[in-house]
Design an enzyme around this catalytic site. Structure first.
Site, PDB file in Angstrom:
ATOM      1  N   CYS A 129       0.802  -1.224   0.000  1.00 18.14           N
ATOM      2  CA  CYS A 129       0.000   0.000   0.000  1.00 18.14           C
ATOM      3  C   CYS A 129       0.831   1.268   0.000  1.00 18.14           C
ATOM      4  O   CYS A 129       0.298   2.363  -0.194  1.00 18.14           O
ATOM      5  CB  CYS A 129      -0.912   0.014   1.216  1.00 18.14           C
ATOM      6  N   HIS A 385      -9.162   3.468  -1.895  1.00 15.59           N
ATOM      7  CA  HIS A 385      -7.755   3.171  -1.671  1.00 15.59           C
ATOM      8  C   HIS A 385      -7.247   2.302  -2.817  1.00 15.59           C
ATOM      9  O   HIS A 385      -7.129   1.090  -2.688  1.00 15.59           O
ATOM     10  CB  HIS A 385      -7.625   2.458  -0.311  1.00 15.59           C
ATOM     11  N   CYS A 415      -0.300   2.358   6.596  1.00 16.06           N
ATOM     12  CA  CYS A 415       0.109   1.024   7.008  1.00 16.06           C
ATOM     13  C   CYS A 415       0.309   0.212   5.735  1.00 16.06           C
ATOM     14  O   CYS A 415      -0.231   0.531   4.683  1.00 16.06           O
ATOM     15  CB  CYS A 415      -0.936   0.384   7.906  1.00 16.06           C
ATOM     16  N   GLY A 417       0.563  -3.710   4.014  1.00 15.06           N
ATOM     17  CA  GLY A 417       0.251  -5.129   4.154  1.00 15.06           C
ATOM     18  C   GLY A 417       1.501  -5.954   4.420  1.00 15.06           C
ATOM     19  O   GLY A 417       2.583  -5.602   3.964  1.00 15.06           O
TER      20      GLY A 417
END
Lengths: 429, 352
Positions: A129, A385, A415, A417
């Protein structure tokens, strides 16, 4: 004129060289918020940052548009707006998560189609991400190191066409035999549910956070606050009812639902377990979109008469347990702030990606950030997102909002993954 | 103390003529060397003080100069536009030769002290170049890949030279080695290496790298060099033991050290000029009876060296300093951003 500009910049270079000599020790290096506002010829600055609209996966305006086409649109808009000579761009980094092979071939082709000459190199990269941010940071670092002079950091994702289990190959027995390794395969929703329970983040607080994201995005959209950063794109779109293919112009995020309240969100059924707290309304949406950022040294920007939106200061990446991937920003932001010698209070706006209301809320509270400073135009819960795009998208969202409100210091973070966090510090000018 | 004002020009470098004890040259720049012209002063020490013999104006700032070792009337300048110019004092106005190969500001020029048929230059463009005054192009280019403030031929061999750069490294090049991928580089010493741990002393703390601005070869001990720069410390190294770290560390300057030069008369004595506006005389502790006396006051100090005295008459950054080769040992000249050249006797400021 060109010669004069060169003279001025040489004088600035010499002045900054002498002032560097006078910073005789670590202790003499100015730190803190004021030091961030200093302008040096070797600062890495953003001279153009934009994104496409972000649309709903499978249903939105970009549902029939390939990722490379979205990227192509972002590149074209970047070249048009910045008026940079494309031949000066030496490298382009594109963050992308789901495309097979990282999309390297398609994105190289997209850059050429958008008007970059064959001499502009292209790479794709994947840090889940945070790929879009990582792409911009890679370009900034390459400029600092002297490898290139001008570069583009970008991010793109077409979750409509590429979201699904094929993005990860099956784990070997070896990986499965190590528990912490195996944890990397636990679906985001499931582990966030666990984390929400472990960290005691109640559903009503998550829903309130999500509702405020929707409300902020709705207000921002109505006030036209996204208009500066969004580049409208003309794409083909098949009407799901009539199967008729037509050309539409997409210029607005279509995931923003009007009139959301904590009460309306409270009615939605939990998605990952019966007694769970996470549902479609308080997690990020599956979306399509692209974003691009033009980076160079301040001296280069002045020489080329490029307008300076802001400067890149520093970035950090941090690892956390895979099952607690949501705490990533809480791990990545403090070292970034520490490096530049500022505190949470010195930052005017935080763009922290809302992968899930639970984890974003946790990080905000953990770091003691004033909630008013977080995602003032809403976040991924409200408009989506698109994985690889988000990191690059936050930069335009952040810099334009800092500019509009006359504020200076921003942090973008997310954050990541499999258990990581990334953060970057930016200063608007 | 004798004084000459370089009106409107801020001094960057001063050098005594190697041929006449009364001749001094100063390289100076308008507007602190940031933008504008440069001026090369040729000055004579007379019974009536310092008299200008001649000056040459240049288009861009001047950062360094070097007297020819082969011709008493010729000298080189290092210019901000990347050019190196050779001036002849017996002629007026224009240089007799001009070399423009460096891409950025040239910070150092030096004539080969032994060979006398070549000179070197170092530049912000990350290169050292070796030149022959009779040839239009450079003979060799030695890359350092970082801004190189200072390069010096060994006073003991015509083929060995050294350089310090902003990457905190001292490099030694030997031109007798075959031209290869290493570009004659034979040694690269990280200047910020902490000294080796010694019995009875706490281990040295790590020191971050910092820009090295100046260095010089010892005139008597052919393997000893001194370096200094932004971290304010003067260090000496013995290139026979490059991995050993510094032999001596001399703390004391309050800001970066801009120029450093060993005495031509005494093997242990150094002279430095600093942004802290002082010029200081040091012993590195290697002379008999000098080292290992008194209490070590600064935790950074190493090797028993100490400051012997300081000259604080400059009112701006002190940038250049040089020893007089002739007459009684101790005469020296310094220049600075205060537009002043000072000629003084180092023995008068020594405390012991």
């Amino acid at each position: 004129m060109a010669n004069q500009a060169g003279k001025r910049s040489a004088a600035q270079d010499r002045l900054s060289q002498v002032s560097n000599h006078l910073r005789s020790s670590e202790a003499d290096i100015p730190r803190g918020r004021e030091a961030l506002f200093e302008k040096h010829p070797d600062d890495i600055v953003v001279t153009c940052a934009l994104r496409t609209a972000i649309t709903k996966g499978g249903r939105g305006g970009f549902k029939d548009t390939a990722a490379a086409d979205l990227l192509h649109g972002a590149f074209k808009a970047l070249l048009e707006r910045s008026k940079i000579d494309p031949a000066l761009v030496e490298d382009i980094a594109v963050g992308c998560v789901l495309a097979p092979g990282g999309g390297a071939t398609e994105y190289r082709a997209a850059a050429i189609a958008a008007g970059f000459p064959v001499t502009s190199a292209v790479k794709s990269l994947n840090r889940q991400c945070s790929s879009g941010l990582q792409a911009c940071v890679d370009i900034a670092n390459a400029i600092t190191a002297g490898m290139i002079e001008i570069g583009v950091g970008a991010g793109v994702e077409s979750m409509s066409s590429q979201y699904g289990p094929q993005a990860v190959t099956e784990f070997s027995d070896l990986l499965n035999s190590v528990p912490e390794s195996k944890n990397c395969t636990v679906p985001m929703g499931v582990l966030s549910e666990k984390m929400a329970k472990e960290k005691k983040i109640a559903r009503n607080r998550q829903d309130a956070f999500a509702a405020s994201s929707f409300q902020k995005a709705e207000a921002a959209q109505k006030a036209g606050l996204f208009d500066e950063e969004i580049a409208a794109l003309k794409v083909k779109y098949t009407d799901p009812k009539t199967d008729e293919e037509k050309e539409i112009t997409v210029s607005k995020d279509d995931g923003v639902r009007p009139g959301m309240t904590p009460e309306s969100l409270a009615k939605i059924k939990a998605a990952f377990s019966k007694d769970g707290s996470i549902h479609a309304g308080n997690a990020s949406q599956i979306s399509d979109g692209a974003a691009a950022v033009l980076l160079m040294k301040r001296s280069t920007a002045l020489r080329l008469n490029q307008p300076i939106l802001g400067k890149y200061v520093t970035a950090t990446v941090a690892g956390v347990p895979p099952l607690l991937m949501g705490v990533g920003p809480a791990a990545a932001i403090p070292p970034a702030l520490k490096r530049v010698g500022i505190t949470v209070d010195d930052v005017d706006i935080f763009e922290i990606n809302e992968a899930f209301a639970s984890q974003c809320l946790f990080c905000v509270e953990q770091l003691g950030i004033d909630a008013k400073k977080v995602n003032p135009k809403g976040g991924a819960i409200a408009f989506g997102h698109p994985l690889g795009c988000t990191g690059a998208r936050q930069i335009s969202t952040l810099l334009y909002e800092l500019r509009r409100t006359g504020k200076r210091v921003g942090v973008s973070s997310m954050c990541v993954g499999t258990g990581m966090g990334m953060a970057a510090v930016w200063v608007a000018e | 103390m004798l004084e000459f004002r370089t009106h409107g020009y801020n001094g960057y470098s001063v050098k005594y003529s190697p041929f006449f004890d009364s001749r001094i040259a100063v390289a100076a720049s308008a507007n602190f060397g940031l933008v504008g012209n440069g001026r090369l002063y040729i000055l004579n020490l007379t019974a009536d003080g310092i008299k200008p013999e001649k000056w040459f104006d240049t288009q861009d700032s001047l950062f360094d100069l070097a007297w020819s070792e082969a011709h008493e009337n010729q000298l080189l300048t290092a210019s901000g536009d990347g050019s190196i110019k050779l001036f002849d004092i017996s002629l007026s106005e224009f240089p007799i030769a001009n070399w423009s190969e460096h891409a950025r500001e040239v910070f150092c020029v030096q004539w080969n002290l032994v060979g006398k048929d070549s000179f070197l230059s170092s530049s912000w463009d990350g290169c050292i170049k070796i030149w022959n005054p009779h040839m239009p192009a450079s003979i060799a280019t030695l890359p350092t890949h970082s801004c190189t403030y200072s390069a010096q031929f060994s006073p003991h061999s015509p083929n060995i030279l050294s350089a310090v750069s902003s990457d905190s490294h001292m490099r030694i090049f030997d031109l007798r080695t075959p031209a290869s991928a290493s570009n004659h580089l034979t040694l690269s010493i990280p200047i910020h290496t902490p000294p080796k741990a010694q019995p009875g002393a706490p281990p040295a703390v790590g020191i971050p790298p910092s820009e090295a601005l100046t260095h010089d070869w010892n005139k008597y001990r052919e393997t000893v060099l001194a370096t200094a720069g932004v971290d304010r410390l003067i260090r000496t190294f013995d290139i026979r033991a490059p991995g050993q770290g510094p032999v001596a560390i001399l703390p004391g300057h309050e800001y970066a050290v801009r120029r450093l030069t060993w005495s031509p008369h005494l093997s242990d004595v150094l002279l430095s000029a600093s942004y802290d506006m002082t010029c200081r005389v040091w012993t590195d502790g290697s002379a008999v009876g000098v080292g290992a006396q008194g209490v070590k006051t600064d935790p950074m100090a190493l090797g028993g060296g100490r400051e012997l005295g300081r000259m604080g008459r400059h009112t701006e950054f002190a940038t250049g300093v040089d020893w007089c080769l002739f007459g009684a040992e101790g005469w020296c000249a310094s220049c600075g951003w205060d537009e002043r050249l000072l000629v003084w006797d180092a023995r008068a400021i020594m405390t012991s």
